[in-house]
Write a protein that holds these residues in place. Structure first.
Motif: not given
Length: 520
Positions: A117-133
């Motif tokens: 359990p826990g599932g996947a994440w999304l990596q979205l567009a954004g200048d800061d990779l950690p905050s865009a996930a």
């Protein structure tokens, strides 16, 4: 009018009254066993193996030709750092009973496992990779939200885009549900807006189909969605209804030991059933016999090819272009339905020694938006975080990561691309890219010294093209094949992407073929 093959019936009529008792010798001499119906299966991927098994279980004498040296196709294995890992499919959809039923028949039911359990994440567009996930929303279908106002949806697309998506509830359905063909992208854009399409749907679709939603036929990748839209009046309600009607439980499962166990079990049973498995033997041509049935010619350049094989039944279980090229001489109608090659995919597997990954910083993996800066991968699977059996085999600190490369590009995009496609890049280049991408996505620095082992597997044209018009192509192929006795065509190019779709379709087609033979 095509000739019908002369095939023995599977049953023998009962006599009107009991015959006189005969000795065993007299019986054997007077009543020889009827000749077995013979079948050739071209292609030893998972669809070909399933087809051969169903035919052999029904009493047919089966020969299977596979051009490569290994069976299973995309359900195969490779060795990395001493581990036997899946080289292609690593799970199956459980919302269909097709694969679970096959697994149970093969005696592998006790090996079925659910992902951690826990599932996947999304990596979205954004200048800061950690905050865009962010964590992947769990209430959608191909990324389409069942509730655009849900907090995780608002976090991913913003309040303005969420308000636009919520208009789906009051917009008239219009012609979307009635038109003969329409793309998935057009449906989502019209109902919920561009931001939902770009930030939620495109990453999921890119991970599953390596394609843009605007080129995918909605009826091929989401069967029943448009009908549900017409019934419920909104896309969100359609998604909610489809999720509610699906069986409860995890959407996917795997096998303890990997999905390659399925291929090995099928191969073992085929050997036990007496199927003639001819690996490393491509088929050069097939031809309909004048009296019915087929002639199958192995490639002349193959020193082990041997003579042409005669068969009553032919099943092609190859990719679409290969199937059409083999059959077009015998079934000319198929030539117009020849699909283009599907997108190529490269999978880079890394086995790393990095205890910082024990915390599973991005769950079981990450789907990456096409416009996410600084990352080339379209997806990353943290396999030891997803499958407990694999984590148990590696122990703490050692992790298996699999990064996927390759998106279908439009002609304009391909012309503008500054680097070769994923399948054309050199292994060392992909390895370096995978290390950099994994470091960025997981937010844990990974260097060459951390790598225990790695491998690159390429699948060229393995994913079927489900572009707009694909449903009509499938219908035309099915119609042409149904006119030819003793012929069936199976595979992902007709069934769709995913082990569940391929398994269900192959078994349905074999049932149809066997019923046809029984009527002869």
């Amino acid at each position: 009018m095509p000739h019908r093959p002369v095939l023995p019936h599977f049953s023998t009529a009962l006599p009107h009254f009991p015959p006189a008792r005969k000795t065993a010798v007299e019986t054997e001499a007077a009543e020889p066993a009827p000749p077995r119906v013979s079948a050739v299966v071209v292609g030893g991927g998972i669809s070909g193996l399933i087809a051969a098994r169903d035919l052999a279980l029904s009493g047919l004498a089966v020969t299977l030709f596979e051009a490569g040296t290994e069976l299973g196709g995309c359900v195969g294995t490779h060795q990395v750092a001493g581990l036997t890992l899946d080289s292609g499919a690593e799970s199956f959809a459980t919302r269909s009973r097709a694969v679970p039923e096959l697994i149970e028949e093969l005696g592998l039911g006790d090996a079925v496992v659910a992902p951690v359990p826990g599932g996947a994440w999304l990596q979205l567009a954004g200048d800061d990779l950690p905050s865009a996930a962010q964590r992947m929303p769990q209430t959608g279908l191909l990324g389409i939200p069942a509730d655009p106002r849900a907090p995780e949806i608002v976090q991913a697309i913003g309040r303005t885009a969420a308000a636009r998506a919520a208009l789906d509830k009051v917009l008239p359905v219009g012609s979307l549900a009635r038109r003969e063909t329409v793309s998935l992208g057009e449906v989502v854009r019209a109902r919920m807006g561009e931001v939902v399409l770009r930030r939620l749907v495109a990453p999921v679709v890119g991970g599953v189909y390596s394609s843009d939603p605007d080129v995918l036929d909605v009826d091929s990748v989401a069967p029943g969605l448009r009908a549900a839209l017409a019934k419920h009046g909104s896309l969100a309600a359609a998604v909610a209804s489809m999720r509610a009607s699906a069986p409860a439980g995890s959407a996917v499962a795997g096998l303890s030991g990997g999905m390659g166990m399925l291929t090995r079990a099928l191969e073992k049973e085929l050997v036990a059933l007496g199927v003639n498995l001819r690996t490393g033997t491509p088929v050069a041509a097939v031809e309909r016999r004048s009296g019915g049935g087929w002639l199958v010619a192995p490639a002349a350049a193959d020193p082990t090819a041997g003579a042409t094989v005669s068969a009553d039944v032919l099943v092609t279980a190859t990719d679409g272009p290969s199937a059409v090229d083999l059959l077009a001489g015998s079934v000319p109608e198929l030539a117009a339905a020849r699909p283009g090659p599907g997108p190529g995919v490269a999978l880079v597997t890394l086995v790393v020694d990095q205890p910082d990954l024990d915390a599973h910083p991005r769950g079981t993996g990450i789907l990456v938006a096409a416009d996410a800066e600084g990352v080339d991968a379209k997806a990353l699977t943290h396999a030891t975080a997803k499958w407990q059996w694999l984590a148990d085999s590696t122990g703490p600190g050692t992790h298996v990561l699999r990064l996927s490369y390759g998106r279908a590009l439009s002609a304009a995009d391909a012309a503008a691309a500054s680097r070769p496609s994923a399948v054309d890049r050199k292994d060392d280049d992909l390895f370096a890219q995978a290390l950099a991408d994994a470091s960025a996505l997981l937010q844990v620095p990974l260097g060459v010294d951390d790598v225990v082992g790695w491998d690159v597997v390429r699948w060229v044209g393995a994913l079927p093209s489900a572009a707009v018009g694909h449903r009509d192509r499938v219908a035309s192929v099915r119609a042409a094949v149904e006119k030819v006795p003793g012929l069936e065509v199976v595979g992902a190019w007709l069934a769709g992407t995913g082990l569940a779709a391929v398994t269900a379709d192959t078994r349905t087609r074999m049932t149809r073929l066997l019923e046809q033979l029984d009527r002869v």
